[in-house]
Scaffold this motif. Structure first.
Motif, short mmCIF file in Angstrom:
data_model
loop_
_atom_site.label_atom_id
_atom_site.label_comp_id
_atom_site.label_asym_id
_atom_site.label_seq_id
_atom_site.Cartn_x
_atom_site.Cartn_y
_atom_site.Cartn_z
N LYS A 4 -11.40 11.77 11.87
CA LYS A 4 -12.35 10.94 11.19
C LYS A 4 -12.25 10.93 9.45
O LYS A 4 -12.29 10.05 8.94
CB LYS A 4 -13.96 11.48 11.55
N ILE A 5 -11.78 12.16 9.00
CA ILE A 5 -11.50 12.08 7.67
C ILE A 5 -10.37 11.19 7.05
O ILE A 5 -10.17 10.34 6.32
CB ILE A 5 -11.38 13.59 7.22
N ILE A 6 -9.37 11.53 7.92
CA ILE A 6 -8.04 10.39 7.87
C ILE A 6 -8.19 9.33 8.02
O ILE A 6 -7.75 8.17 7.22
CB ILE A 6 -6.98 11.04 8.85
N MET A 7 -9.01 8.73 9.19
CA MET A 7 -9.23 7.32 9.36
C MET A 7 -9.94 6.81 8.24
O MET A 7 -9.93 5.46 7.81
CB MET A 7 -10.19 7.11 10.64
N ASP A 8 -11.16 7.65 7.54
CA ASP A 8 -11.92 6.95 6.56
C ASP A 8 -11.05 6.72 5.31
O ASP A 8 -11.27 5.84 4.67
CB ASP A 8 -12.99 8.25 6.20
N ARG A 9 -10.12 7.84 5.02
CA ARG A 9 -9.35 7.31 3.90
C ARG A 9 -8.42 6.43 3.99
O ARG A 9 -8.14 5.62 3.02
CB ARG A 9 -8.36 8.93 3.70
N LEU A 10 -7.71 6.36 5.43
CA LEU A 10 -6.97 5.19 5.59
C LEU A 10 -7.72 3.70 5.46
O LEU A 10 -7.12 2.89 4.77
CB LEU A 10 -6.33 5.14 7.00
N ASP A 11 -8.85 3.75 5.87
CA ASP A 11 -9.58 2.57 5.62
C ASP A 11 -10.00 2.07 4.15
O ASP A 11 -9.87 0.93 3.89
CB ASP A 11 -11.14 2.80 6.38
N ARG A 12 -10.18 3.29 3.41
CA ARG A 12 -10.33 2.95 2.20
C ARG A 12 -9.23 2.44 1.45
O ARG A 12 -9.40 1.75 0.57
CB ARG A 12 -10.85 4.31 1.47
N ILE A 13 -8.03 2.91 1.72
CA ILE A 13 -6.71 2.60 1.18
C ILE A 13 -6.47 1.17 1.42
O ILE A 13 -6.16 0.49 0.88
CB ILE A 13 -5.72 3.43 1.73
N ILE A 14 -6.68 0.86 2.87
CA ILE A 14 -6.34 -0.52 3.29
C ILE A 14 -7.39 -1.54 2.65
O ILE A 14 -6.96 -2.71 2.01
CB ILE A 14 -6.54 -0.66 4.77
#
Length: 161
Positions: A4-14
């Motif tokens: 979840k943390i990884i996905m949240d960070r990736l979402d923010r980057i995208i």
């Protein structure tokens, strides 16, 4: 939880990349975007439990350690190149960093440091061919206290502590 943390960070980057307008981006925005993503991923990996990661790697996933080693080699080359180029052009970066904080120096050979007897003995018993790069790497890990010696205990030997 980590996913979840990884996905949240990736979402923010995208989202951040998609919001940037074409004129705000330099022609090398992917270089910096990739560098930021690598930094985030490194931070996440370093926050994981080291013992559980070692267990995963020792359970037949040596390829991951090989990929990290190759990525480090690539990063070292880019880092050295850019540091040399900035010195040539008079843009020398001011780096006020202690040796203990320079993680990138970790893998470099320290001249004059001999392998400890515990490390050599453990490497000789574990590997068919000694000396070899793999055996010496294992011996260093034993000397640093990251791998157990023949007695099954992890402890750091003097020049490596």
């Amino acid at each position: 939880m980590v996913n979840k943390i990884i996905m949240d960070r990736l979402d923010r980057i995208i989202r951040k990349v998609l919001k940037e307008s074409g004129e705000d981006r330099s022609s090398r925005y992917m270089f910096f975007s990739n560098l930021q993503q690598m930094r985030s991923q490194c931070d996440l990996l370093l926050d994981l439990d080291q013992d559980s990661i070692e267990s995963i790697l020792e359970n037949g996933h040596d390829w991951a350690q090989d990929h990290i080693a190759e990525a480090k080699n690539n990063m070292d080359q880019v880092f050295d190149f850019l540091m040399n180029e900035t010195k040539k052009s008079g843009m020398e970066l001011s780096m006020d960093i202690d040796d203990k904080d320079m993680v990138m120096m970790e893998g470099r050979k320290k001249s004059g440091t001999k392998l400890c007897a515990r490390g050599k003995a453990a490497a000789k018993s574990k590997f068919d061919v000694y000396p070899s790069a793999y055996a010496n790497g294992y011996a260093v890990q034993v000397c640093k206290g990251k791998k157990p010696g023949l007695d099954g205990k992890k402890r750091c030997s003097a020049p490596y502590c």
